[in-house]
Design an enzyme around this catalytic site. Structure first.
Site, PDB file in Angstrom:
ATOM      1  N   GLU A   1       0.774  -1.234   0.000  1.00 32.37           N
ATOM      2  CA  GLU A   1       0.000   0.000   0.000  1.00 32.37           C
ATOM      3  C   GLU A   1       0.808   1.288   0.000  1.00 32.37           C
ATOM      4  O   GLU A   1       0.393   2.274  -0.605  1.00 32.37           O
ATOM      5  CB  GLU A   1      -0.942   0.010   1.226  1.00 32.37           C
ATOM      6  CG  GLU A   1      -2.057  -1.007   1.159  1.00 32.37           C
ATOM      7  CD  GLU A   1      -2.982  -0.759  -0.018  1.00 32.37           C
ATOM      8  OE1 GLU A   1      -3.469   0.379  -0.176  1.00 32.37           O
ATOM      9  OE2 GLU A   1      -3.199  -1.705  -0.807  1.00 32.37           O
TER      10      GLU A   1
ATOM     11  N   SER B   1     -48.274 -18.747 -14.072  1.00 32.62           N
ATOM     12  CA  SER B   1     -49.534 -18.008 -14.232  1.00 32.62           C
ATOM     13  C   SER B   1     -49.703 -16.873 -13.239  1.00 32.62           C
ATOM     14  O   SER B   1     -50.667 -16.107 -13.340  1.00 32.62           O
ATOM     15  CB  SER B   1     -50.722 -18.968 -14.121  1.00 32.62           C
ATOM     16  OG  SER B   1     -50.829 -19.737 -15.299  1.00 32.62           O
TER      17      SER B   1
END
Length: 742
Positions: A120, A395
């Site tokens: 980092e 349905s």
């Protein structure tokens, strides 16, 4: 010569003049070339670049120090977030599974800190807290609407603790100000220690101690160089670099960090080679929420919703981090008693280890509050089928065809031939459609009656009258996204399917007289000081006219009273629709009273698996889903007053029958007793109020119980339909399947 002039008694200083050097053109060119060479050297020679960056950052530190904001709250350690139900009871402590005591820097082996620095911010101990080049690059990219990383560890701490809720391009400048103050107040060791205890490593692990336990099952002090490099490499993309999903990418990133550690002299050749040769060997993935957490799938939904709330941060990543470390209290919409009732109903009906899964979702009409979200009895399952599982609705999608017809001015008392199989045509292509079981249809039937008994052939014709595009638009108005414009959607053949949450919210629109409300789970958020930082207001829109929905409500109420969903009766006005997909892969019942709308889905969340023998029953929408709905909703509405559903007559709208629209003179009424099969005759004798034989509500005849001649004919048509499933639809089981199961 004096530089003071006296004019009219007033003294005035003469401007100073400096002689311009009389350099030749060659001299100027040499000077320019020297400047360019110097800048190139700074840009491309690492030692010079680092020296220049350090010098600039030191100057910035001195210049901006008086402007730096207060960082007194930095000493407050990260605190987890509490999630509460609607009654104030505890649902979860989001950091509960990862809560560890903070580690001290001197308790860790050097290679842990070195791995993080290599990954980092290798120059952390040399610079003054900021990287000027990265800051300017980030400001420019933010102004262009793009993101930019590359911050120093101090800047990352400033972002995590102070600026992550800001979304403007000036955020980087504010980040610099906070970083300046942190560098001024704290030592490098203190800042690095805080970073190690606070940074996110993925999979819910905040801090090196939690990460060591989550991924390797060891204390942070026991991490090897390979393990430390693995964790440090994940900081760059904590969720994207997932060792369970993509171990190769995580290993490659680990090796990059190890090489950087060697380059900086933090590993010797032997230690580097040993670490590179070490297998990744992370622990198996754990459930995202502890099993002891109440309503775990709902809590996961809350976390996903929180990732989109601006009050928690400027990006989904920062919001998620704040959720675990910011000490918030999140008040949600979950009704614990109703949730427990849903879980009990599922356990009673389908609680066996070999039983299909069940999802239950309830939404408050007109508001959108999710009062229940139950995604199955397997709480360890990471995938939430209730809000993430898109399945064919069968349905249960027919109400959208019905509403589209009303919008198109078609009277639901219009009759269409209900017999099957039938060959239909759309845009020059012919395809077959049939009623899923035998004994259904056989003559003209109204659109209303076809809804009550879930007759596929009628709705397959109706969508061609209305247009698939209009039906898709109607469904999207009710919150069902990305509906394909295809005739198959009449019977629920959606390209992407729909989630139980989407179906519950859509049907809640019917209960709310056509007003759609976006579903939500978070009602309010308080910070660690008890101040309200977010309050949810219902997000509603007018989706349908109230009278249109009133006509639909009348039809769907008949579905429950005398159609395919009699098992869903509550003893109060209730409406809804069953849905069963081809081969019994999915079964639905979606129903509602004026105050609550609930979707129940039953199926296999991982694959398409026929449910043809579950406790001796073919699972259709009118069987287990309707029963679960009834058992659960009777308790959910027990304290609510009985209210009538808003209904309307087709006469309240300007509608015309299909015959009238086509200019066809209607013929004589059809005979009241069909003569096709013995089962149809039985149906006729028990029918109630139509000119066609409606489905009985109490028949115990199974779909296969017919005469030999009829069975042979049906087998042939079923074969045709099955061979064209990809171009027709997932068909619903219809009323026979729904009412014939024990």
């Amino acid at each position: 010569m004096s530089d003071i002039l006296v004019l009219g008694g007033a003294r005035r200083r003469r401007p100073l003049h400096f002689p311009r050097p009389h350099w030749s053109r060659t001299t100027w060119l040499r000077l320019a070339a020297g400047v360019v060479l110097f800048l190139l050297a700074v840009a491309f020679v690492p030692p010079l670049r680092r020296a220049a960056a350090t010098a600039v950052s030191t100057v910035v530190l001195k210049v901006t120090s008086p402007l730096a904001p207060d960082v007194d709250t930095f000493d407050d350690l990260a605190v987890g977030t509490t999630v509460l139900a609607a009654d104030g009871s505890l649902l979860a402590e989001l950091d509960g599974a990862q809560r560890r005591e903070p580690v001290t820097l001197d308790s860790l082996p050097d290679h842990v800190a070195h791995a993080v620095l290599a990954a980092e911010d290798a120059g952390f101990y040399r610079h003054s807290g900021i990287d000027p080049t990265a800051v300017m690059r980030a400001v420019l990219r933010s102004a262009q609407g793009r993101t930019q990383g590359g911050s120093t560890i101090t800047q990352q701490l400033a972002k995590i603790n102070y600026t992550n809720s800001e979304r403007t391009f000036l955020r980087k400048l504010r980040e610099v100000q906070y970083a300046v103050k942190l560098e001024e107040k704290y030592s490098k060791d203190e800042l690095l220690q805080r970073y190690l205890n606070q940074v996110y490593f993925g999979d819910g692990a905040y801090g090196i101690a939690a990460a060591a336990q989550t991924f390797f099952g060891v204390d942070a002090a026991q991490l090897t160089p390979a393990q430390a490099a693995t964790l440090a490499g994940k900081i760059k993309a904590p969720e994207g670099l997932d060792p369970h999903d993509d171990p190769a990418a995580v290993t490659a990133r680990r090796d990059t960090v190890l090489d950087a550690m060697r380059a900086h002299g933090w590993l010797d050749d032997a230690a580097l080679q040993q670490a590179l040769d070490t297998p990744l060997a992370v622990l198996p993935e754990k459930p995202p929420t502890a099993v002891a957490t109440r309503a775990p799938h709902f809590v996961e939904f809350v976390k996903r919703e929180a990732a989109g709330i601006d009050a928690l941060g400027g990006s989904p990543e920062s919001r998620s981090q704040q959720l675990f470390t910011g000490g918030y209290t999140i008040e949600t919409t979950l009704d614990p008693a109703a949730y427990d009732a849903a879980a009990a109903a599922v356990q009673t009906q389908l609680g066996g280890p070999a039983d299909p899964a069940t999802a239950v979702v309830t939404v408050k009409p007109g508001d959108g509050a999710i009062t229940t979200l139950f995604a199955g009895l397997d709480f360890a399952r990471k995938f939430d089928v209730a809000s993430q599982g898109r399945r064919q609705p069968g349905s249960a999608f027919k109400p959208f065809v019905y509403l589209a017809a009303l919008r198109d001015g078609i009277d639901p008392r219009s009759r269409l031939d209900s017999g099957g199989p039938k060959m239909l045509e759309y845009r020059g292509e012919r395809y077959p459609v049939d009623n899923y079981t035998e004994g259904r249809g056989g003559g003209p039937m109204t659109i209303d009656e076809a809804m009550v008994h879930s007759v596929n052939v009628v709705y397959a014709q109706l969508i061609l009258e209305v247009g698939p595009g209009n039906v898709a638009k109607t469904a999207e108005d009710a919150g069902i996204p990305d509906v394909n414009e295809d005739p198959a959607i009449a019977l629920g053949g959606l390209r992407e399917g729909a989630t139980p949450l989407e179906m519950a919210a859509a049907y809640a629109t019917f209960a709310a007289k056509g007003m759609y409300a976006e579903p939500y789970a978070i009602s309010r958020i308080l910070d660690r000081n008890g101040d309200v930082v977010y309050t949810r207001s219902p997000k509603t829109k007018r989706a349908f006219e109230a009278q249109e929905v009133g006509v639909l409500n009348n039809a769907l109420q008949q579905v429950v009273e005398r159609g395919t969903a009699t098992a869903a009766r509550l003893g109060r006005p209730t409406a809804g629709k069953t849905g069963t997909t081809q081969n019994y892969h999915d079964a639905w019942f979606v129903g509602y009273v004026p105050q609550l709308a609930t979707a129940v889905w039953v199926g296999n969340p991982d694959k398409q698996e026929p449910m043809t023998d579950v406790h001796g029953t073919r699972v259709s929408g009118g069987s287990f889903p309707a029963r679960i709905f009834a058992q659960y909703m009777r308790q959910a509405v027990a304290t609510l007053p009985v209210e009538q559903l808003a209904t309307a007559s087709p006469d309240d709208l300007s509608l015309r029958t299909l015959d009238s629209i086509r200019g066809v003179v209607p013929g004589p009424p059809p005979p009241t007793e069909p003569t096709t099969t013995s089962s149809s005759s039985t149906t006729t004798s028990s029918s109630t109020t139509t000119t066609v034989a409606p489905a009985p509500t109490t028949t115990t005849t199974r779909p296969t119980t017919t005469t030999t001649t009829k069975k042979k004919s049906t087998t042939s048509s079923s074969s045709t339909t099955s061979s064209t499933t990809s171009t027709t639809a997932k068909t619903d089981s219809g009323s026979t399947t729904a009412t014939s199961s024990p």
